[in-house]
Design a protein around this motif. Structure first.
Motif, PDB file in Angstrom:
ATOM      1  N   ASP A   1     -44.140 -64.507  30.332  1.00 40.53           N
ATOM      2  CA  ASP A   1     -43.040 -63.556  30.142  1.00 40.53           C
ATOM      3  C   ASP A   1     -42.588 -63.682  28.697  1.00 40.53           C
ATOM      4  O   ASP A   1     -42.083 -64.733  28.285  1.00 40.53           O
ATOM      5  CB  ASP A   1     -41.888 -63.883  31.095  1.00 40.53           C
ATOM      6  CG  ASP A   1     -40.760 -62.850  31.016  1.00 40.53           C
ATOM      7  OD1 ASP A   1     -40.434 -62.411  29.894  1.00 40.53           O
ATOM      8  OD2 ASP A   1     -40.201 -62.522  32.073  1.00 40.53           O
TER       9      ASP A   1
ATOM     10  N   THR B   1     -40.183 -62.365  27.125  1.00 37.09           N
ATOM     11  CA  THR B   1     -38.733 -62.538  26.972  1.00 37.09           C
ATOM     12  C   THR B   1     -38.376 -64.013  27.028  1.00 37.09           C
ATOM     13  O   THR B   1     -37.606 -64.520  26.216  1.00 37.09           O
ATOM     14  CB  THR B   1     -37.969 -61.775  28.067  1.00 37.09           C
ATOM     15  OG1 THR B   1     -38.368 -60.417  28.070  1.00 37.09           O
ATOM     16  CG2 THR B   1     -36.472 -61.881  27.830  1.00 37.09           C
TER      17      THR B   1
ATOM     18  N   GLN C   1     -40.242 -55.714  28.121  1.00 32.11           N
ATOM     19  CA  GLN C   1     -39.622 -57.018  27.905  1.00 32.11           C
ATOM     20  C   GLN C   1     -38.983 -57.122  26.528  1.00 32.11           C
ATOM     21  O   GLN C   1     -37.885 -57.673  26.370  1.00 32.11           O
ATOM     22  CB  GLN C   1     -40.669 -58.132  28.074  1.00 32.11           C
ATOM     23  CG  GLN C   1     -41.135 -58.349  29.505  1.00 32.11           C
ATOM     24  CD  GLN C   1     -42.328 -59.284  29.584  1.00 32.11           C
ATOM     25  OE1 GLN C   1     -42.751 -59.875  28.587  1.00 32.11           O
ATOM     26  NE2 GLN C   1     -42.891 -59.427  30.779  1.00 32.11           N
TER      27      GLN C   1
END
Length: 240
Positions: free
Chosen positions: A232, A234, A196
């Motif tokens: 996540d 990102t 990521q």
């Protein structure tokens, strides 16, 4: 004007990178490598705000320590702006061109021997760690190469500071930490964070640990959420 860096300059920078990268093994002072390769008078490295606390990690001299102390007490200044914006703050003549956003700090500078200040944010992945303040007694500018060198050193310093913070604080205990499944989940989550954020494996694990600490969770709990795609990094980094 084109500035040509000598081979000795690049060698010195390479040695500074190596020294800072190994600081967690050698207990090296984190400020010294900056002074050896950058045209500044002093350096202060600090953590800022929750969850890592606001304190000076190291300062090369009394003026650098005072620069940090002023910003801590006032809650304003280049280090706060650098961390908030995640961008370097470069003030080549702070006495005459202080930022209007720091009125009290700029006025307080009159009591010091600081002429220019350069603040760089310390971040690791999605984690805001603190800032590195570089100062010079006289007004001066940094070249593009010097800014790039400082940015690289700050990235390394950020990881070292995060390691020290995690070692000095007790993280939430994980009762399953020794189970094979737990290790596999953490390993899988580390690989996902690596992909990521395009970082190395050790940095990906460090980010997992730092995120767990900052959210008062176990590494296993965060790893489970990463694997389940509930977290996540990102998206966290982009603020979405």
């Amino acid at each position: 004007m084109i500035v040509v860096m000598s081979r000795s300059d690049r060698q010195s920078f390479g040695l500074a990178v190596e020294e800072l990268s190994n600081a967690h093994r050698t207990s090296t002072d984190l400020c010294s490598p900056f002074l050896r390769v950058l045209p500044v008078t002093g350096v202060a490295i600090s953590t800022l705000g929750a969850p890592f606390g606001t304190e000076t990690v190291c300062a090369s001299d009394a003026s650098a320590a005072r620069l940090d102390e002023l910003q801590f007490d006032l809650g304003e200044g280049p280090c706060w702006e650098a961390l908030t914006t995640r961008r370097p703050v470069l003030n080549s003549d702070i006495r005459h061109h202080g930022n209007p956003a720091w009125p009290v700090f700029t006025q307080s500078i009159d009591e010091t021997d600081v002429g220019s200040v350069f603040a760089f944010p310390m971040v690791v992945g999605t984690l805001d760690i603190g800032a590195v303040d570089l100062y010079s007694r006289r007004p001066r500018t940094l070249t593009g190469v010097q800014i790039a060198d400082a940015t690289m050193l700050v990235k390394i310093a950020a990881r070292q500071v995060l390691r020290r913070v995690l070692l000095s604080h007790t993280m939430k205990p994980d009762p399953d930490a020794d189970e094979g499944y737990s290790r596999r989940v953490v390993h899988q989550a580390t690989g996902m964070v690596l992909a990521q954020l395009n970082v190395g494996a050790s940095d990906a694990l460090l980010i997992l640990q730092g995120y767990a600490f900052s959210h008062a969770r176990t590494v296993r709990e965060v790893a489970d959420d990463v694997v389940a795609r509930k977290v996540d990094f990102t998206s966290e980094l982009n603020g979405s």
